[in-house]
Write an enzyme that holds these catalytic residues in place. Structure first.
Site, PDB file in Angstrom:
ATOM      1  N   ASN B  89       0.808  -1.223   0.000  1.00 56.41           N
ATOM      2  CA  ASN B  89       0.000   0.000   0.000  1.00 56.41           C
ATOM      3  C   ASN B  89       0.841   1.273   0.000  1.00 56.41           C
ATOM      4  OD1 ASN B  89      -2.739  -1.185   0.203  1.00 56.41           O
ATOM      5  ND2 ASN B  89      -1.906  -2.029   2.107  1.00 56.41           N
ATOM      6  N   SER B 114       5.623  10.987   7.181  1.00 52.13           N
ATOM      7  CA  SER B 114       5.303  10.850   8.599  1.00 52.13           C
ATOM      8  C   SER B 114       6.513  11.071   9.485  1.00 52.13           C
ATOM      9  CB  SER B 114       4.773   9.437   8.847  1.00 52.13           C
ATOM     10  OG  SER B 114       4.717   9.163  10.229  1.00 52.13           O
ATOM     11  N   TYR B 151       6.480   0.877   9.104  1.00 50.94           N
ATOM     12  CA  TYR B 151       5.646   1.930   8.526  1.00 50.94           C
ATOM     13  C   TYR B 151       6.526   3.131   8.163  1.00 50.94           C
ATOM     14  CZ  TYR B 151       2.486   5.971   8.650  1.00 50.94           C
ATOM     15  OH  TYR B 151       1.832   7.140   8.369  1.00 50.94           O
ATOM     16  N   LYS B 155       7.375   5.030   4.533  1.00 46.72           N
ATOM     17  CA  LYS B 155       7.216   6.455   4.263  1.00 46.72           C
ATOM     18  C   LYS B 155       8.526   7.050   3.725  1.00 46.72           C
ATOM     19  CE  LYS B 155       2.901   7.132   5.049  1.00 46.72           C
ATOM     20  NZ  LYS B 155       2.011   7.628   3.963  1.00 46.72           N
TER      21      LYS B 155
END
Lengths: 254, 254
Positions: B89, B114, B151, B155
Site C-alpha cells: 500500500n 510521517s 511503517y 514512508k
C-alpha cells in the site's frame, strides 16, 4: 575494538555475480563461506552452495543457521530493471535477508548498495566537470538518497531497511555504495566510470574490512583511490580501515 | 512565482481518513476536489468520489484525468502495520500514484509522509529532554531517514520515490512529515505528541500552502508552532509560506 577471528562463517548472497567473483577470488580462503544464489552454479565452488531465492523466507532462514556475518549482494543488478522486479527482489528480498539475519543473531551485515542510489546528483550543471580532478564536489554518505532510476530507489530503500534493523537489534550494518567494478582495467572512454572505478583488488579488500572492522551503522562509498572522484572515501578509511591501492588515473593511457 | 488559480482540480487520495477530514473541513470550497478512497464513504461528500484502491494502476490512471494537483494521503496509516501491507500500500501504491500523476502532467504533488520516517532519532540518550523547550536538537528534513518501525521505512521509501519522480519529470513535489494531528486539543500527558502537535487549523493551512506555493522538491515537517519541538518548521515557512497559528503550550493546562 578487536579484529574478528577468521573462523567466522559468512553467508554470501548473490554469490555467482560479479562482486561475488571479486570477493571470492581473493578471500576464498579467508572465511568459512556459505554461498547462496538463485541459480545452480555453472562452475564448481570450493564452498557450501545453497540454491535459494532470497524472497523465500524459509529457505533464507535455513541458510542463516550458524552464520556470523552476511554479505548481501543478491538482487536484480540492472540499472534499467523494471519496478516490479526491484520491488520484489531488492526491497522485499533485502528485508527478508535482514530479518533472518537478526533472528539468527548475526553480528555484521554488509549490504551491497549502489552509486545509483545517488545518481540524481549528477545534474546537467555539474556534469561532466564533476568527473574531473579539479572539481571539489563530493558525496560522503550523509546526503539524502537521490536515485537516477528505480533500481537506485530500491537500493536506497534497502539502506533505510538496514538502518531500521540496525537500530532495532544492534547488529553492525554497513551499506557499500559500489561504484564501477571492472577487472584489471577501468572502463575506457567513460569518465563517469573512471571516477567511480573500483578494482577487483580494492573491492575484495573493502569487503574484508567490512567483515573485520567494528561499527554500528555506516554508509560508505566503494571506489578505488581515483584522482577523478566525486565520492569521498574518508569514512571508509576512518571507520573500516579501508586502504585502496588502485587509481583509475594510472591506467588512463594504457 | 505567481499564486495558483483556485479553479485547480485536486485529487485527494485516502480522502476518508483523518488528515483528509482536517483538509476538507476548511478547504472544501477552495479547490475543485476529486476524492478517492478504497472504501465507499460512510457519509455524503459534496465532491466527486471515486472508490478505488491505489494499487490498481488502471483505476488510478483514470482518476488522474484532468487533475492539476495531487494530495496523496492513502496508505496503511498504522505505525505497527505489518511489512506486507506497507510494502503493497505505502511503497508500491505510492509509486503507482506518482507514475500516474507524471503521466497525466500533474503540476504539484503533496505526499503525506510521517514523523515515523525519523522516529529512530529519538534515542535513549535524547529522550525525554528532546521533547522539552530548552532542548536545541532539531531535525530539519535534510537528515537521512531513520525510521522507528516498518511503517516509517515505507514512508521514507515514498519520499525517495517522490525525489526520483520529481527529478525525472520536473513535477513539483513536497513531502510533509506529519506530526501528531488531533482536533482542537493536543494530546494530554504525552510529551512527544505535544512536541509534534499539528492542529486541524494549521494542517489545512499547510496543505493549502503546499497546493498554492511554488517549489521543486521539498521535505518539510508538518507541526504547529509548538514551544516544545524537535522538528524545524523553518523550511516550511520559507518555501511554502507556512504561518502556523497554534502552539501546544497554550493548551497544556486546559
Amino acid at each position: 575494538m578487536g579484529e574478528r577471528v577468521r573462523e567466522s562463517s559468512v553467508l554470501l548472497t548473490g554469490a555467482s555475480g560479479r562482486v561475488g567473483r571479486a570477493i571470492l577470488g581473493r578471500l576464498g580462503d579467508a572465511y568459512d563461506w556459505r554461498l547462496l544464489d538463485r541459480d545452480r552454479p555453472t562452475h564448481e565452488f570450493d564452498h557450501e552452495f545453497v540454491v535459494a531465492d532470497i524472497t523465500d523466507e524459509e529457505a533464507v532462514a535455513e541458510a542463516m543457521v550458524g552464520i556470523d556475518a552476511v554479505v548481501h549482494l543478491a538482487g536484480d543488478p540492472r540499472p534499467e530493471a523494471p519496478w516490479d522486479s526491484v520491488l520484489a527482489n531488492n526491497i522485499d528480498g533485502t528485508r527478508t535477508v535482514l530479518e533472518a539475519a537478526v533472528e539468527a543473531g548475526v553480528e555484521r551485515f554488509v549490504f551491497a548498495s549502489s552509486n545509483h542510489a545517488v545518481g540524481g546528483y549528477e545534474t546537467e550543471d555539474r556534469v561532466p566537470k564533476l568527473y574531473r580532478p579539479p572539481d571539489e564536489f563530493r558525496l560522503d554518505g550523509t546526503e539524502l538518497p537521490r536515485p537516477g532510476n528505480l533500481y537506485g530507489v530500491s537500493k536506497a530503500a534497502g539502506e533505510t531497511l538496514c538502518r531500521y534493523y540496525h537500530d532495532e537489534s544492534g547488529m553492525g550494518v554497513v551499506c557499500v555504495r559500489i561504484g564501477n567494478l571492472t577487472e584489471s582495467h577501468p572502463p575506457k572512454d567513460y569518465e563517469r566510470g573512471q571516477a567511480m572505478w573500483l578494482s577487483y583488488r580494492d573491492c575484495a579488500h573493502l569487503f574484508e574490512r567490512c567483515l573485520d572492522a567494528d561499527y554500528g551503522f555506516e554508509i560508505v562509498y566503494g571506489i578505488s583511490d581515483n584522482d577523478r572522484k566525486y565520492y569521498s572515501i574518508d569514512r571508509a578509511r576512518e571507520v573500516l580501515g579501508y586502504d585502496p591501492q588502485d587509481n583509475s588515473a594510472d591506467h588512463i593511457d594504457d
